[in-house]
Design a protein around this motif. Structure first.
Motif, PDB file in Angstrom:
ATOM      1  N   CYS A 283       4.226  71.390 -21.600  1.00  0.00           N
ATOM      2  CA  CYS A 283       2.981  70.633 -21.609  1.00  0.00           C
ATOM      3  C   CYS A 283       1.809  71.598 -21.762  1.00  0.00           C
ATOM      4  CB  CYS A 283       2.841  69.813 -20.317  1.00  0.00           C
ATOM      5  SG  CYS A 283       2.746  70.813 -18.812  1.00  0.00           S
ATOM      6  N   GLY A 284       0.583  71.064 -21.762  1.00  0.00           N
ATOM      7  CA  GLY A 284      -0.607  71.891 -21.903  1.00  0.00           C
ATOM      8  C   GLY A 284      -1.068  71.970 -23.349  1.00  0.00           C
ATOM      9  N   GLY A 285      -2.276  72.474 -23.525  1.00  0.00           N
ATOM     10  CA  GLY A 285      -2.871  72.524 -24.856  1.00  0.00           C
ATOM     11  C   GLY A 285      -2.087  73.343 -25.851  1.00  0.00           C
ATOM     12  N   GLY A 286      -1.316  74.339 -25.384  1.00  0.00           N
ATOM     13  CA  GLY A 286      -0.535  75.167 -26.293  1.00  0.00           C
ATOM     14  C   GLY A 286       0.526  74.415 -27.057  1.00  0.00           C
ATOM     15  N   VAL A 287       0.896  73.215 -26.575  1.00  0.00           N
ATOM     16  CA  VAL A 287       1.905  72.410 -27.268  1.00  0.00           C
ATOM     17  C   VAL A 287       1.451  72.047 -28.674  1.00  0.00           C
ATOM     18  CG1 VAL A 287       3.103  70.176 -27.220  1.00  0.00           C
ATOM     19  CG2 VAL A 287       2.884  71.517 -25.123  1.00  0.00           C
ATOM     20  N   LEU A 305      11.609  70.525 -24.438  1.00  0.00           N
ATOM     21  CA  LEU A 305      11.437  69.074 -24.456  1.00  0.00           C
ATOM     22  C   LEU A 305       9.979  68.726 -24.195  1.00  0.00           C
ATOM     23  CD1 LEU A 305      14.489  68.104 -22.210  1.00  0.00           C
ATOM     24  CD2 LEU A 305      14.406  68.142 -24.719  1.00  0.00           C
ATOM     25  N   PRO A 306       9.416  67.753 -24.923  1.00  0.00           N
ATOM     26  CA  PRO A 306       8.036  67.334 -24.638  1.00  0.00           C
ATOM     27  C   PRO A 306       7.947  66.720 -23.253  1.00  0.00           C
ATOM     28  CG  PRO A 306       9.068  65.832 -26.193  1.00  0.00           C
ATOM     29  CD  PRO A 306      10.023  66.973 -26.024  1.00  0.00           C
ATOM     30  N   ILE A 307       6.841  66.947 -22.582  1.00  0.00           N
ATOM     31  CA  ILE A 307       6.673  66.497 -21.204  1.00  0.00           C
ATOM     32  C   ILE A 307       6.752  64.982 -21.076  1.00  0.00           C
ATOM     33  CG2 ILE A 307       4.167  66.222 -21.258  1.00  0.00           C
ATOM     34  CD1 ILE A 307       6.318  67.828 -18.451  1.00  0.00           C
ATOM     35  N   ASP A 318      -1.052  57.978 -26.548  1.00  0.00           N
ATOM     36  CA  ASP A 318      -2.212  58.781 -26.170  1.00  0.00           C
ATOM     37  C   ASP A 318      -1.816  60.253 -26.135  1.00  0.00           C
ATOM     38  OD1 ASP A 318      -4.438  59.993 -24.979  1.00  0.00           O
ATOM     39  OD2 ASP A 318      -4.838  58.259 -23.700  1.00  0.00           O
ATOM     40  N   GLU A 319      -2.417  61.070 -27.023  1.00  0.00           N
ATOM     41  CA  GLU A 319      -2.064  62.489 -27.069  1.00  0.00           C
ATOM     42  C   GLU A 319      -2.510  63.241 -25.825  1.00  0.00           C
ATOM     43  OE1 GLU A 319      -5.938  64.253 -29.489  1.00  0.00           O
ATOM     44  OE2 GLU A 319      -3.970  64.248 -30.455  1.00  0.00           O
ATOM     45  N   ASN A 320      -3.352  62.626 -25.001  1.00  0.00           N
ATOM     46  CA  ASN A 320      -3.773  63.270 -23.762  1.00  0.00           C
ATOM     47  C   ASN A 320      -2.625  63.409 -22.762  1.00  0.00           C
ATOM     48  OD1 ASN A 320      -6.492  63.716 -24.415  1.00  0.00           O
ATOM     49  ND2 ASN A 320      -7.068  61.635 -23.827  1.00  0.00           N
ATOM     50  N   ARG A 321      -1.492  62.827 -23.060  1.00  0.00           N
ATOM     51  CA  ARG A 321      -0.364  62.956 -22.130  1.00  0.00           C
ATOM     52  C   ARG A 321       0.080  64.411 -21.977  1.00  0.00           C
ATOM     53  NH1 ARG A 321       4.552  59.126 -22.761  1.00  0.00           N
ATOM     54  NH2 ARG A 321       4.491  59.760 -24.934  1.00  0.00           N
ATOM     55  N   ILE A 322      -0.180  65.269 -22.960  1.00  0.00           N
ATOM     56  CA  ILE A 322       0.231  66.668 -22.808  1.00  0.00           C
ATOM     57  C   ILE A 322      -0.583  67.374 -21.729  1.00  0.00           C
ATOM     58  CG2 ILE A 322       1.055  66.867 -25.185  1.00  0.00           C
ATOM     59  CD1 ILE A 322      -1.516  68.447 -25.821  1.00  0.00           C
ATOM     60  N   PHE A 323      -1.777  66.826 -21.401  1.00  0.00           N
ATOM     61  CA  PHE A 323      -2.612  67.414 -20.354  1.00  0.00           C
ATOM     62  C   PHE A 323      -2.430  66.733 -18.999  1.00  0.00           C
ATOM     63  CE2 PHE A 323      -5.120  67.879 -24.329  1.00  0.00           C
ATOM     64  CZ  PHE A 323      -5.189  69.256 -24.379  1.00  0.00           C
ATOM     65  N   SER A 324      -1.688  65.635 -18.947  1.00  0.00           N
ATOM     66  CA  SER A 324      -1.780  64.716 -17.820  1.00  0.00           C
ATOM     67  C   SER A 324      -0.740  64.830 -16.712  1.00  0.00           C
ATOM     68  CB  SER A 324      -1.731  63.265 -18.353  1.00  0.00           C
ATOM     69  OG  SER A 324      -0.402  62.958 -18.799  1.00  0.00           O
TER      70      SER A 324
END
Length: 333
Positions: A283-287, A305-307, A318-324
C-alpha cells in the motif's frame, strides 16, 4: 457509540479520512497536508491542525462526528508480550513494567492498553499464561489529540497504534477467509518519507521495520536530475514527465529500497524458524510507481498483493484505498 466511525490517519504528506461501518467502507477522502503541521508524524501546531480538520470536513461534507485515530510510532509504543495470567487490576499494575525499555519518563505519565491475543490454560482449564499486544502513549499526547478533534468539531472515541489497525484488518480478513487463519502477513507501506514493513502471524504483531526510503527521496533525485525544486519534481514523478520514473537516478533508489526491504524480511525469516512467508500486501503512494513495483517484484521472494484484498468491502473504485488501510483498520474494533 454510533456504529459509523470516521477513521483518521495522519501521513507524512496527507491525511486520510475513512467513514466506516463494522465490516464496510462508506467513504474515503485524502487531503494533502499543509507544510509544517507535522514533524516526524507528530502534530506541531494543535490549533492549526484543528483548523485544517474543520476546513477539510466542511470541504468534503464529512458529517460523522465520532472519530478514531491511528497513532504513529512516534506517539505510541507497541509490543507483543507474554505474562502470567492475572486479573485486570493486576495487569494494570504490571503492564507498565513491560515498557521499561521504551519509555523515557515516569511510568505514571503514560496510558497503557492491551488486546488479549491468547489465553493458555492448564489441564483443569485454569488460566496460566496470556499473550497480549500492549500499547503505551503519553497522557499529554492523548489529551492533545482529544483537544485537536474537539476544537475541530469531532469527538475522539478511539486512539490506538497503527499496529492495532493492521491487526483489526487481519482479524476481519480471517473471519471472511477462515482457511487463512493463522498465516503470516507481511505488509509493505511505501510512504512519502519512509517505507514501513510490518509482519504479523494472524492478528499477532511480530515486528515493524522502518526504512528511511520513500517517495520524498525519489522527488529529490528527480529534482537534481531536472534542476527543479522538489515540489515540481513530485509532479514530474506523478506524471512520469519525460520518463522521470525510469531515469537512472530513480532506478538506483528503487534498487536500494528493494534490497533493504528484502533484508528486513530475510532477517525476520532467519529469526523465525518455520516461517512460511510467501506473500506481501502493498500500500502507500509508491504503489502507483510502476517501475518501483516491478523492481520490488523482481527483488523480493514474495508475491506482491494489492492492499485491497485485506480491506472490508466498499469504495472498490476509489483509488484512495491505497492510502486508507490504517484509517479503515482503526475503525474496525
Amino acid at each position: 457509540m454510533s456504529k459509523t466511525v470516521m477513521g483518521v490517519d495522519f501521513g507524512a504528506s496527507e491525511v486520510t479520512f475513512a467513514v466506516c461501518d463494522p465490516g464496510a467502507i462508506r467513504r474515503l477522502e485524502v487531503e494533502p497536508l499543509p507544510d509544517n503541521l507535522l514533524r516526524d508524524r507528530r502534530v506541531v501546531s494543535p490549533e492549526a491542525m484543528s483548523d485544517f480538520l474543520r476546513q477539510t470536513a466542511a470541504k468534503h461534507h464529512l458529517n460523522v462526528r465520532s472519530c478514531a485515530v491511528s497513532l504513529p510510532p512516534t506517539v505510541a509504543f507497541t509490543r507483543r508480550t507474554t505474562m502470567p495470567a492475572m486479573t485486570v487490576d493486576q495487569l494494570r499494575l504490571n503492564l507498565p513494567y513491560e515498557f521499561r525499555d521504551f519509555i523515557s519518563q515516569e511510568k505514571d505519565k503514560y496510558v497503557y492498553d492491551y488486546a488479549l491475543l491468547q489465553m493458555d490454560r492448564d489441564e483443569a482449564g485454569k488460566p496460566v499464561q496470556m499473550e497480549l499486544m500492549a500499547a503505551a502513549a503519553l497522557k499529554a499526547d492523548l489529551r492533545a489529540y482529544i483537544e485537536i478533534f474537539r476544537q475541530a468539531g469531532f469527538r475522539l472515541v478511539i486512539a490506538a497504534p497503527e499496529e492495532f489497525a493492521w491487526s483489526n484488518l487481519i482479524r476481519r480478513y480471517e473471519q471472511v477467509h477462515p482457511d487463512h487463519a493463522g498465516q503470516e502477513h507481511c505488509i509493505i507501506d511505501l510512504g512519502h518519507t519512509a517505507t514501513r514493513v510490518f509482519i504479523f502471524t494472524g492478528p499477532r504483531f511480530e515486528v515493524t521495520r522502518v526504512l528511511e526510503y520513500g517517495g520524498a527521496m525519489i522527488d529529490a533525485a528527480i529534482a537534481e536530475e531536472f534542476h527543479v525544486d522538489e515540489h515540481l519534481a513530485r509532479t514530474y514523478k506523478l506524471t512520469d514527465y519525460e520518463g522521470a520514473l525510469n531515469r537512472n537516478v530513480s532506478q538506483n533508489i528503487y534498487g536500494t529500497l528493494s534490497v533493504e526491504i528484502m533484508r528486513a524480511v530475510n532477517f525476520y525469516g532467519y529469526n523465525t524458524p518455520g516461517s512460511a512467508l510467501r506473500t506481501a500486501w502493498v500500500c502507500g503512494g509508491g504503489v502507483r510507481n510502476t517501475p518501483l513495483m516491478a523492481q520490488l517484484s523482481q527483488t523480493l521472494n514474495l508475491e506482491l498483493l494489492p492492499i485491497y484484498g485485506l480491506l472490508p468491502p466498499g469504495c472498490e473504485e476509489d483509488e484512495n484505498r491505497i492510502f486508507s488501510p490504517t484509517a479503515v483498520g482503526i475503525t474496525q474494533q
